[in-house]
Design an enzyme around this catalytic site. Structure first.
Site, PDB file in Angstrom:
ATOM      1  N   GLY A 233       0.799  -1.227   0.000  1.00 42.35           N
ATOM      2  CA  GLY A 233       0.000   0.000   0.000  1.00 42.35           C
ATOM      3  C   GLY A 233       0.828   1.271   0.000  1.00 42.35           C
ATOM      4  O   GLY A 233       0.296   2.350   0.238  1.00 42.35           O
ATOM      5  N   GLU A 274       5.087  -6.038   1.831  1.00 44.73           N
ATOM      6  CA  GLU A 274       4.808  -6.654   0.527  1.00 44.73           C
ATOM      7  C   GLU A 274       4.196  -5.662  -0.445  1.00 44.73           C
ATOM      8  O   GLU A 274       3.002  -5.687  -0.718  1.00 44.73           O
ATOM      9  CB  GLU A 274       3.931  -7.901   0.688  1.00 44.73           C
ATOM     10  CG  GLU A 274       2.745  -7.698   1.566  1.00 44.73           C
ATOM     11  CD  GLU A 274       2.017  -8.975   1.907  1.00 44.73           C
ATOM     12  OE1 GLU A 274       2.646 -10.040   2.024  1.00 44.73           O
ATOM     13  OE2 GLU A 274       0.794  -8.874   2.050  1.00 44.73           O
ATOM     14  N   PRO A 275       5.031  -4.785  -0.980  1.00 40.35           N
ATOM     15  CA  PRO A 275       4.535  -3.806  -1.933  1.00 40.35           C
ATOM     16  C   PRO A 275       4.241  -4.409  -3.304  1.00 40.35           C
ATOM     17  O   PRO A 275       4.918  -5.342  -3.747  1.00 40.35           O
ATOM     18  CB  PRO A 275       5.694  -2.805  -2.036  1.00 40.35           C
ATOM     19  CG  PRO A 275       6.900  -3.528  -1.576  1.00 40.35           C
ATOM     20  CD  PRO A 275       6.469  -4.639  -0.691  1.00 40.35           C
ATOM     21  N   ARG A 315      -8.011   1.072 -14.872  1.00 39.14           N
ATOM     22  CA  ARG A 315      -8.030   1.883 -13.642  1.00 39.14           C
ATOM     23  C   ARG A 315      -8.792   3.204 -13.772  1.00 39.14           C
ATOM     24  O   ARG A 315      -9.531   3.564 -12.856  1.00 39.14           O
ATOM     25  CB  ARG A 315      -6.602   2.164 -13.160  1.00 39.14           C
ATOM     26  CG  ARG A 315      -5.837   0.912 -12.756  1.00 39.14           C
ATOM     27  CD  ARG A 315      -4.429   1.243 -12.269  1.00 39.14           C
ATOM     28  NE  ARG A 315      -4.426   1.732 -10.914  1.00 39.14           N
ATOM     29  CZ  ARG A 315      -4.191   2.981 -10.555  1.00 39.14           C
ATOM     30  NH1 ARG A 315      -3.913   3.902 -11.457  1.00 39.14           N
ATOM     31  NH2 ARG A 315      -4.226   3.334  -9.297  1.00 39.14           N
ATOM     32  N   CYS A 344     -16.848   0.683 -26.918  1.00 41.28           N
ATOM     33  CA  CYS A 344     -18.165   1.297 -27.084  1.00 41.28           C
ATOM     34  C   CYS A 344     -18.842   1.335 -25.728  1.00 41.28           C
ATOM     35  O   CYS A 344     -19.672   0.481 -25.397  1.00 41.28           O
ATOM     36  CB  CYS A 344     -18.991   0.509 -28.089  1.00 41.28           C
ATOM     37  SG  CYS A 344     -18.182   0.506 -29.683  1.00 41.28           S
ATOM     38  N   GLU A 345     -18.440   2.336 -24.926  1.00 36.58           N
ATOM     39  CA  GLU A 345     -18.781   2.353 -23.515  1.00 36.58           C
ATOM     40  C   GLU A 345     -18.529   3.780 -23.044  1.00 36.58           C
ATOM     41  O   GLU A 345     -17.413   4.262 -23.165  1.00 36.58           O
ATOM     42  CB  GLU A 345     -17.785   1.379 -22.827  1.00 36.58           C
ATOM     43  CG  GLU A 345     -18.087   0.955 -21.450  1.00 36.58           C
ATOM     44  CD  GLU A 345     -19.333   0.086 -21.375  1.00 36.58           C
ATOM     45  OE1 GLU A 345     -19.499  -0.847 -22.187  1.00 36.58           O
ATOM     46  OE2 GLU A 345     -20.153   0.379 -20.504  1.00 36.58           O
TER      47      GLU A 345
HETATM   48  C1  LIG Z   1      -2.609  -6.117  -3.129  1.00 36.36           C
HETATM   49  C2  LIG Z   1      -1.886  -6.528  -1.944  1.00 36.36           C
HETATM   50  C3  LIG Z   1      -0.648  -5.954  -1.633  1.00 36.36           C
HETATM   51  C4  LIG Z   1      -0.008  -4.869  -2.464  1.00 36.36           C
HETATM   52  O1  LIG Z   1      -0.687  -3.667  -2.393  1.00 36.36           O
HETATM   53  P1  LIG Z   1      -0.094  -2.379  -3.135  1.00 36.36           P
HETATM   54  O2  LIG Z   1      -1.087  -1.311  -2.819  1.00 36.36           O
HETATM   55  O3  LIG Z   1      -0.047  -2.687  -4.587  1.00 36.36           O
HETATM   56  O4  LIG Z   1       1.250  -2.132  -2.555  1.00 36.36           O
HETATM   57  C5  LIG Z   1       0.014  -6.437  -0.527  1.00 36.36           C
HETATM   58  N1  LIG Z   1      -0.518  -7.400   0.256  1.00 36.36           N
HETATM   59  C6  LIG Z   1      -1.714  -7.960  -0.011  1.00 36.36           C
HETATM   60  C7  LIG Z   1      -2.240  -9.016   0.866  1.00 36.36           C
HETATM   61  C8  LIG Z   1      -2.446  -7.541  -1.114  1.00 36.36           C
HETATM   62  O5  LIG Z   1      -3.616  -8.099  -1.368  1.00 36.36           O
END
Ligand SMILES: *Cc1c(COP(=O)(O)O)cnc(C)c1O
Length: 428
Positions: A233, A274-275, A315, A344-345
């Site tokens: 995140g 975990e990015p 997105r 077409c949206e």
């Molecule tokens: C999607 C996700 C992430 C990564 O999120 P980002 O916003 O892309 O950094 C990390 N951990 C879990 C469990 C996720 O589902």
């Protein structure tokens, strides 16, 4: 469908890692639209992630749902990261790419139905995201080590669609139910060795500090926990008006919480993050072309229609996300356009805000045939596209290698491949 129009003149965006010549070369190599990923940028980002401050050990997992092409996975593995998979199928993808099972963790909304035995026996780490998942895992693998994902009771993310914590999010085990976690663990002799939270905390160090404190307090309830995973995140700037997370700054806050927690409790936890976005968002560009230019009269708008759209990059339609859009030509004039996709949206518009209001964008005055680069397209773009809507083929992908050469990492989708699994039954 649009209520109002907000006229905002933002500064013109510029190319990210590509030069104009490289964009043209890529377009002539494989045609448009095509995605291009930069190996150098991926490697640079991976190094930044691995330099995250920590007190008692550290590991980083790439959340591969952001961009799961196996060539990207290999580069990120070579850089020294492990992986977090969102489904058993993402686990199978990692294994297919040759990534060792011990480097993969599964954190999924859905319990594995097809490959559970295969992936756990191979050594993939399991992160239970609900009490039911923990129960099912315990039944299948009593006596194992396991992690669980907690919903610490607070969320972040810029809107409901990106918020993954708090009362309105179904992800993880609600923080008041940790007694039940212990009960299930006891019942199946499971050893809770890791705890996980991912609330999409963004770039504010204070938010990270709060989530870290809450998660560490939960970890203390489980004496075998050695690793605390705080998820991803970390927000990155795509538009020049946005601000990226300073990983060093956030990391110092997190590290200090770990250290003062250990001083109070004696519990020294290893940190994992975990990015997804941080690693991949600005490693990718989408090259397209102006397919048409239309307008809706004196009181209306000027539109640029591109030869790509929500089938390739979803997105903007889904979240109202803004991506830099750069028109490549020699014009010294600028113009405000509503820039839209080829589906077409009416929702297939790139220049909207997060309340779905159209926002004409100032770019170079464009002609049909001009190349257009959509930047910040490395995360949740190819991965999350509405593949084949309007039967447009899946957009191919190139890697810009460190020697300047382009390598195809996803070939063009042939019509045969697109149609091959559809069957006309015998109607006689
Ligand atoms: C999607 C996700 C992430 C990564 O999120 P980002 O916003 O892309 O950094 C990390 N951990 C879990 C469990 C996720 O589902």
């Amino acid at each position: 469908m649009w209520i109002s129009v907000q006229q905002v003149h933002q500064p013109m965006e510029t190319l990210n890692f590509l030069t104009e010549a490289q964009a043209k070369q890529a377009a002539s190599t494989i045609g448009t639209p095509c995605y291009i990923y930069s190996r150098a940028t991926i490697e640079q980002r991976a190094a930044e992630v691995l330099a995250f401050p920590n007190a008692y050990g550290f590991n980083a997992r790439y959340a591969l749902k952001a961009n799961p092409n196996i060539a990207i996975l290999k580069l990120i593995e070579n850089a020294g990261l492990h992986f977090d998979a969102s489904s058993e199928y993402e686990v199978m993808r990692c294994l297919h790419a040759g990534i060792p099972a011990e480097k993969i963790q599964l954190t999924g909304q859905q319990f594995p139905r097809k490959f559970l035995k295969q992936i756990i026996e191979a050594g993939v780490l399991y992160n239970a995201c609900s009490l039911n998942q923990l129960e099912q895992f315990g039944q299948a693998f009593p006596g194992s080590n396991v992690s669980f994902r907690i919903n610490p009771g607070t969320g972040s993310g810029s809107n409901r669609k990106t918020n993954v914590g708090g009362e309105s999010a179904s992800f993880g085990i609600w923080h008041e139910y940790t007694d039940k976690v212990q009960e299930i663990a006891d019942k199946y002799d499971l050893k809770i060795t890791r705890i996980h939270s991912h609330i999409g905390s963004g770039s504010d160090p204070e938010v990270w500090k709060g989530v870290t404190e809450m998660t560490l307090a939960q970890a203390d309830k489980f004496p075998l926990v050695h690793t605390v995973n705080l998820g991803g995140g970390f927000k990155v700037a795509r538009m020049s008006s946005e601000k990226s997370t300073d990983l060093q700054e956030v990391g110092e806050f997190v590290k200090n919480v770990f250290t003062s927690h250990a001083e109070k409790t004696g519990n020294e936890y290893k940190l994992e993050i975990e990015p997804g976005t941080y690693l991949s968002a600005n490693c990718g560009s989408l090259i397209a072309e102006v397919d048409d230019v239309v307008d809706t009269g004196d009181k209306g708008y000027d539109f640029l229609k591109l030869n790509t759209g929500m089938d390739t990059i979803t997105r903007p339609a889904l979240y109202g996300s803004e991506h830099p859009i750069v028109v490549l030509n020699d014009s010294d004039k600028t113009k405000d356009y509503v820039i839209c996709g080829h589906c077409c949206e009416s929702g297939d518009v790139f220049t909207v805000d997060d309340s779905d209001t159209i926002l004409p964008r100032t770019v170079k005055e464009a002609q049909i045939g001009d190349l257009v680069v959509i930047e910040g397209a490395g995360a949740y773009c190819a991965a999350m596209s509405l593949k084949n809507y309007n039967s447009f083929p899946t957009t191919p992908q190139l890697l810009l290698d460190n020697d300047g050469s382009f390598k195809t990492i996803l070939g063009e989708e042939t019509l045969d491949a697109m149609f091959s699994k559809e069957i006309i039954p015998d109607f006689a």
